[in-house]
Design a protein around this motif. Structure first.
Motif, short mmCIF file in Angstrom:
data_model
loop_
_atom_site.label_atom_id
_atom_site.label_comp_id
_atom_site.label_asym_id
_atom_site.label_seq_id
_atom_site.Cartn_x
_atom_site.Cartn_y
_atom_site.Cartn_z
N HIS A 211 -0.47 7.74 4.01
CA HIS A 211 -1.66 7.53 3.10
C HIS A 211 -1.46 6.33 2.14
CE1 HIS A 211 -5.58 7.91 1.53
NE2 HIS A 211 -5.05 7.91 0.31
N ALA A 212 -0.21 6.35 1.77
CA ALA A 212 0.17 5.43 0.53
C ALA A 212 0.40 4.07 1.30
CB ALA A 212 1.26 5.79 -0.37
N LYS A 213 0.95 3.93 2.20
CA LYS A 213 1.16 2.56 2.95
C LYS A 213 -0.31 2.20 3.49
CE LYS A 213 5.49 1.55 3.61
NZ LYS A 213 5.96 0.28 3.12
N ALA A 214 -1.16 3.01 3.86
CA ALA A 214 -2.52 2.41 4.36
C ALA A 214 -3.14 1.63 3.19
CB ALA A 214 -3.27 3.51 4.87
N GLU A 215 -2.81 2.39 2.07
CA GLU A 215 -3.84 1.97 0.74
C GLU A 215 -3.21 0.76 0.43
OE1 GLU A 215 -3.88 4.97 -2.31
OE2 GLU A 215 -5.81 5.70 -1.55
N ASP A 216 -1.89 0.65 0.27
CA ASP A 216 -0.98 -0.42 -0.11
C ASP A 216 -1.45 -1.79 1.01
OD1 ASP A 216 -0.22 0.71 -2.38
OD2 ASP A 216 2.10 1.25 -1.35
N ASP A 217 -1.21 -1.41 2.11
CA ASP A 217 -1.61 -2.71 2.92
C ASP A 217 -3.06 -3.19 2.93
OD1 ASP A 217 0.99 -2.41 3.95
OD2 ASP A 217 0.65 -1.51 5.68
N THR A 218 -3.88 -2.21 2.70
CA THR A 218 -5.33 -2.44 2.64
C THR A 218 -5.54 -3.33 1.33
OG1 THR A 218 -5.86 -0.59 3.95
CG2 THR A 218 -7.83 -1.67 2.31
N ARG A 219 -4.85 -2.85 -0.01
CA ARG A 219 -4.78 -3.82 -1.00
C ARG A 219 -4.48 -5.33 -0.77
NH1 ARG A 219 -2.30 0.76 -3.51
NH2 ARG A 219 -3.54 1.96 -4.59
N LEU A 220 -3.28 -5.40 -0.12
CA LEU A 220 -2.57 -6.60 -0.04
C LEU A 220 -3.26 -7.62 1.13
CD1 LEU A 220 1.28 -5.16 0.06
CD2 LEU A 220 0.16 -6.71 -1.61
N ARG A 221 -3.74 -6.91 2.15
CA ARG A 221 -4.10 -7.58 3.20
C ARG A 221 -5.68 -7.77 3.17
NH1 ARG A 221 -0.14 -5.84 8.35
NH2 ARG A 221 1.85 -5.36 7.16
N ARG A 222 -6.30 -6.95 2.90
CA ARG A 222 -7.92 -6.97 3.06
C ARG A 222 -8.24 -6.32 1.74
NH1 ARG A 222 -10.34 -6.91 7.93
NH2 ARG A 222 -12.35 -7.16 6.55
N PRO A 223 -8.41 -7.21 0.67
CA PRO A 223 -8.91 -7.06 -0.54
C PRO A 223 -10.19 -6.65 -0.47
CG PRO A 223 -8.25 -9.22 -0.64
CD PRO A 223 -7.77 -8.28 0.70
N LEU A 225 -11.92 -4.98 1.96
CA LEU A 225 -12.02 -3.46 2.55
C LEU A 225 -11.84 -2.53 1.27
CD1 LEU A 225 -10.41 -3.40 6.14
CD2 LEU A 225 -12.76 -3.31 5.47
N TRP A 226 -10.74 -2.85 0.58
CA TRP A 226 -10.19 -2.01 -0.61
C TRP A 226 -11.33 -1.94 -1.58
CZ3 TRP A 226 -7.27 1.68 -1.57
CH2 TRP A 226 -7.11 2.18 -2.90
N GLU A 227 -12.08 -3.23 -2.00
CA GLU A 227 -13.25 -2.74 -2.64
C GLU A 227 -14.02 -1.92 -2.25
OE1 GLU A 227 -14.34 -6.54 -4.14
OE2 GLU A 227 -12.47 -7.19 -4.92
N ARG A 228 -14.36 -1.87 -0.91
CA ARG A 228 -15.59 -1.11 -0.34
C ARG A 228 -14.97 0.41 -0.35
NH1 ARG A 228 -16.30 -5.81 2.95
NH2 ARG A 228 -15.51 -4.45 4.82
N HIS A 229 -13.66 0.61 -0.10
CA HIS A 229 -13.13 1.99 -0.08
C HIS A 229 -13.93 2.87 -0.78
CE1 HIS A 229 -10.67 5.10 1.42
NE2 HIS A 229 -9.89 5.18 0.24
N ALA A 230 -14.27 4.17 -0.41
CA ALA A 230 -14.82 5.01 -1.43
C ALA A 230 -13.75 5.70 -2.30
CB ALA A 230 -15.58 6.14 -0.52
N GLY A 231 -14.21 5.56 -3.63
CA GLY A 231 -13.23 6.16 -4.70
C GLY A 231 -12.17 5.36 -5.02
N ALA A 232 -12.05 3.91 -4.46
CA ALA A 232 -10.97 3.24 -4.84
C ALA A 232 -11.06 2.57 -6.02
CB ALA A 232 -10.77 2.32 -3.62
N ARG A 233 -10.13 2.43 -6.89
CA ARG A 233 -10.22 1.69 -8.15
C ARG A 233 -9.58 0.19 -7.70
NH1 ARG A 233 -5.98 4.94 -11.49
NH2 ARG A 233 -4.63 4.60 -9.50
N VAL A 234 -10.46 -0.67 -8.27
CA VAL A 234 -10.23 -1.96 -8.08
C VAL A 234 -8.82 -2.24 -8.63
CG1 VAL A 234 -10.75 -4.53 -8.21
CG2 VAL A 234 -12.64 -2.75 -7.87
N GLN A 235 -7.76 -2.84 -7.87
CA GLN A 235 -6.43 -3.08 -8.37
C GLN A 235 -6.21 -4.49 -7.84
OE1 GLN A 235 -3.58 -0.33 -7.42
NE2 GLN A 235 -2.00 -1.60 -7.31
N PRO A 236 -5.77 -5.45 -8.36
CA PRO A 236 -5.13 -6.57 -8.01
C PRO A 236 -4.06 -6.33 -7.16
CG PRO A 236 -5.23 -6.90 -10.33
CD PRO A 236 -5.42 -5.21 -10.01
#
Length: 256
Positions: A211-223, A225-236
């Protein structure tokens, strides 16, 4: 219930094409879905079977005629009145996994494949039930390849098509995240080891790591998607690598 695909196209011979092999092909042979290609040119009314004409106002290329297309669409509606009608066009809304799931859960789909410079816009004014969709921000020679992509995405979700019922649950986009990375034998390859946590046998730690890898890869590769992820905190994205620690308590090697 058989998922019925009707494809309105100038190139009927392209179907089922690659969907006639592998999982989709086996499902087709087993009757889990059906494929009917409809030749748009059959609905032309002049002796030359014309389906296109020059652009109004001038310009390069040709435009597919609204009268011919509407006749083909009306034929498809009569054959499959409860199925959504999708037109493949780069001007359409991007397809999402959520929309694919909606389509796959229904009785089937009618797909209109564009060619040349596209469709006469009056078609969509006159037939507002047509949904304009795109598979990405790039241009293809025609809508047929996009239709194959759309159908492949739907067919794999049909009951009994994938081997394991849960095999698609963790894949990219299903949870709003990219999928975690995968590894298999050998344990060491060219000096690179499978991450220790995956060899630990601790299923809770493995699930947390994935789960952590999925979150990290999404932040890095597809910001996006990360911004749209439910409950996600926007992180550079620059912070993701710093926080991308495995559950063995150390910063992972880039190849981990």
């Amino acid at each position: 219930m058989t998922f019925a695909a009707h494809i309105l196209t100038l190139y009927s011979e392209m179907f089922p094409g690659p969907l006639g092999v592998s999982l989709a092909g086996r499902a087709l042979a087993e009757g889990k879905w059906s494929c009917t290609s409809v030749q748009i040119r059959d609905f032309a009314t002049d002796k030359h079977k014309s389906v296109d004409d020059t652009p109004a106002g001038g310009g390069a290329g040709m435009v597919m005629r609204a009268d011919v297309l509407a006749a083909a669409v009306d034929h498809a509606i009569a054959a499959q009145p409860n199925a959504p009608i999708l037109a493949m066009t780069p001007r359409g809304a991007p397809l999402t996994q959520a929309r694919i799931r909606d389509i796959a859960s229904g009785p089937g789909v009618t797909i209109l494949c564009g060619r040349f410079e596209g469709f006469d816009e009056r078609l969509f004014d006159a037939r507002p039930q047509i949904e304009q969709v795109s598979i990405g921000d790039f241009i293809l020679s025609g809508g047929e390849v996009g239709a194959l992509v759309l159908l492949d995405a739907c067919i794999r979700l049909l009951p009994g098509v994938m081997g394991a019922p849960l095999s698609g649950d963790d894949e990219s986009f299903e949870t709003g995240l990219l999928e975690y990375p995968h590894y298999t034998r050998p344990a060491e390859w060219e000096g690179r080891m499978i991450p220790q946590v995956l060899r630990s046998g601790d299923h809770a730690k493995i699930a947390a790591w994935r789960h952590a890898k999925a979150e990290d890869d999404t932040r890095l590769r597809r910001p996006d998607l990360w911004e749209r992820h439910a409950g996600a905190r926007v992180q550079p994205a620059s912070d993701a690598r710093r926080k991308n620690k495995d559950h063995m308590g150390h910063e992972p090697h880039p190849d981990d």
